[in-house]
Motif scaffolding. Sequence first.
Motif, mmCIF file in Angstrom:
data_model
loop_
_atom_site.group_PDB
_atom_site.id
_atom_site.type_symbol
_atom_site.label_atom_id
_atom_site.label_comp_id
_atom_site.label_asym_id
_atom_site.label_seq_id
_atom_site.Cartn_x
_atom_site.Cartn_y
_atom_site.Cartn_z
ATOM 1 N N GLN A 1 0.826 -1.205 0.000
ATOM 2 C CA GLN A 1 0.000 0.000 0.000
ATOM 3 C C GLN A 1 0.856 1.248 0.000
ATOM 4 O OE1 GLN A 1 -2.953 1.057 -0.331
ATOM 5 N NE2 GLN A 1 -4.212 -0.802 -0.285
ATOM 6 N N TYR A 102 5.206 -2.425 -4.743
ATOM 7 C CA TYR A 102 5.300 -3.844 -4.451
ATOM 8 C C TYR A 102 3.923 -4.388 -4.059
ATOM 9 C CZ TYR A 102 10.309 -2.949 -4.267
ATOM 10 O OH TYR A 102 11.595 -2.599 -4.576
ATOM 11 N N SER A 103 3.590 -5.506 -4.639
ATOM 12 C CA SER A 103 2.363 -6.217 -4.287
ATOM 13 C C SER A 103 2.749 -7.685 -4.101
ATOM 14 C CB SER A 103 1.321 -6.076 -5.396
ATOM 15 O OG SER A 103 0.136 -6.781 -5.066
ATOM 16 N N SER A 108 3.217 -3.736 -9.239
ATOM 17 C CA SER A 108 1.996 -3.307 -9.922
ATOM 18 C C SER A 108 1.960 -1.788 -9.990
ATOM 19 C CB SER A 108 0.751 -3.836 -9.210
ATOM 20 O OG SER A 108 0.656 -3.303 -7.909
#
Length: 123
Positions: A1, A102-103, A108
Amino acid sequence: QVQLVESGGGLVQPGGSLRLSCAASGSIFRINVMGWYRQAPGNQRDLVATITSGGSRNYADSVKGRFTISRDNAKGTVYLQMSSLKPEDTAVYYCNANVLGYSGSSLSNMDYWGKGTLVTVSS
């Protein structure tokens, strides 16, 4: 997030100046375009200015020559220096950032918005 936190809004007299800041934090790999938008009561949200990671700037015609957008890539922060303010500049100003983040184990690309900061230009 990713979180965007704006600061610097307030009440200013016509002809005055104000500087907005927006700091990005979170799971960031790279911040692409950052920008400012504004929304006056009863109106849609409109572009004010954008700046790329390389420093290319774009301004709405209504603010050209009065507002300057800048950014500090190392700090993940974008600024909006506003001068010669007019009552019609009164609005909630929102920070926007296009972030490659970062996901999990992947990356993404997403757009994020701050919660907004109120700028009121009035005597």
